[in-house]
Design a protein around this motif. Sequence first.
Motif, PDB file in Angstrom:
ATOM      1  N   TYR A  10       0.677  -1.387   0.031  1.00 11.67           N
ATOM      2  CA  TYR A  10       0.050   0.051  -0.088  1.00 11.67           C
ATOM      3  C   TYR A  10       0.908   1.237  -0.083  1.00 11.67           C
ATOM      4  CZ  TYR A  10      -3.134   3.577   1.906  1.00 11.67           C
ATOM      5  OH  TYR A  10      -3.630   4.714   2.211  1.00 11.67           O
ATOM      6  N   TRP A  22      -4.951   6.052  -3.581  1.00 13.98           N
ATOM      7  CA  TRP A  22      -4.671   4.882  -2.171  1.00 13.98           C
ATOM      8  C   TRP A  22      -5.478   3.930  -2.463  1.00 13.98           C
ATOM      9  CZ3 TRP A  22      -9.048   3.645   0.323  1.00 13.98           C
ATOM     10  CH2 TRP A  22     -10.536   4.492   0.200  1.00 13.98           C
ATOM     11  N   HIS A  38      -0.472   9.335   3.542  1.00 15.16           N
ATOM     12  CA  HIS A  38      -1.823   9.467   4.007  1.00 15.16           C
ATOM     13  C   HIS A  38      -2.726  10.407   3.329  1.00 15.16           C
ATOM     14  CE1 HIS A  38      -0.342   7.287   7.345  1.00 15.16           C
ATOM     15  NE2 HIS A  38       0.593   8.096   7.568  1.00 15.16           N
ATOM     16  N   PHE A  41      -5.710   9.020   1.061  1.00 17.16           N
ATOM     17  CA  PHE A  41      -6.750   8.264   1.813  1.00 17.16           C
ATOM     18  C   PHE A  41      -7.682   9.436   2.700  1.00 17.16           C
ATOM     19  CE2 PHE A  41      -8.176   6.337   6.047  1.00 17.16           C
ATOM     20  CZ  PHE A  41      -8.874   5.401   5.761  1.00 17.16           C
ATOM     21  N   VAL A  85     -10.518   6.422   9.860  1.00 16.95           N
ATOM     22  CA  VAL A  85      -9.539   5.185   9.962  1.00 16.95           C
ATOM     23  C   VAL A  85     -10.537   4.270  10.494  1.00 16.95           C
ATOM     24  CG1 VAL A  85      -7.656   4.052  10.927  1.00 16.95           C
ATOM     25  CG2 VAL A  85      -7.660   6.145   9.794  1.00 16.95           C
ATOM     26  N   LEU A 144      -2.790   2.641   8.542  1.00 15.29           N
ATOM     27  CA  LEU A 144      -3.491   3.637   8.204  1.00 15.29           C
ATOM     28  C   LEU A 144      -3.337   4.766   8.925  1.00 15.29           C
ATOM     29  CD1 LEU A 144      -6.768   2.265   6.753  1.00 15.29           C
ATOM     30  CD2 LEU A 144      -4.919   3.193   5.429  1.00 15.29           C
TER      31      LEU A 144
END
Length: 325
Positions: free
Chosen positions: A54, A65, A129, A132, A157, A225
Amino acid sequence: MDWGAIIGNTLGYLLSPVTIAYALAATGLAVHFGFTGLLNFGMAGFMALGGYGYAISILSFGLPWWVGMIVGLLLAALFAVILGVPTLRLRADYLAIVTIAAAEIIRLLFTTQLFDAYTNSADGLGGYHDGFRSANPFPAGDYGFGPFQFNETGLWVRVFGLILLAAAILVVWALMRSPWGRVLKGIREDEDAVRSLGKNVFAYKMQALVVGGVIGAMGGIVYVLPSAVVPSSYTTSLTFFLWTILLLGGAATIMGPSLGALIFWMVLALLGNLLPELAKAGFLPMTDIQAGTLRYILVGVALMLLVIFRPQGILGDKREMTFVK
């Protein structure tokens, strides 16, 4: 002692991303061991591939993402195939040795200087990040109350992780009620009998390894995450924690891994906050640092008692016992 802080920190693990990630990985492990009888001690490798796949997809190749998540899952599936081809015909104890070694190889590959441009070696990866978080449907602000109060990022999250966990549980539930799942259970009990019925046992084991590995990689993605990908997170202790969670909730159950993760992390958090306070207050003949380590001893003893007196786990059924041949 500050009982408010102790209870608050413990309750915080009810919806912690760590708890959700471990519940996902333990669900994948249930497919491997609980329903198929595969003694896999390499789930840390599947989680590492999910997390690194990822992060690297976003940082090094600029992928969206959600594409990065798909890449992480595909890497886990590929790893399952590569791992399964030479190992799935091994006896259970040899399979355990090979899988734990394979997971360590994956972790060490991510720490080597050879791939430093992609993995940042031992320092890990961060700063992936934005994509996302830009997909966050929740407006900026604080949500919840008490130990369940989160900002918009923390809430996103957790909600996303719970959606993945619910999807994984639903998929496993549906698969295990299907003819395919019944074949897996037959392989767990007596693979020679299943083979005598004309079923390709190796193919079914491979499929189970891929399905469980992909679910484990989903846990690895949720795990990274909130913060960063750190290679030291994927040591053998992670796999041992997952086995504790699986046996606690029930290896051959659908909801057992989630319940096991919840209980495991809440108990660990409670002991991690309570024991040092007891040591500081003079109730324990040790330092607060030593008291913090004591929680792992207590968890280990509890696991031994669980295996001895209730090997089927909290949600398990004695009539459907898993065993290793």
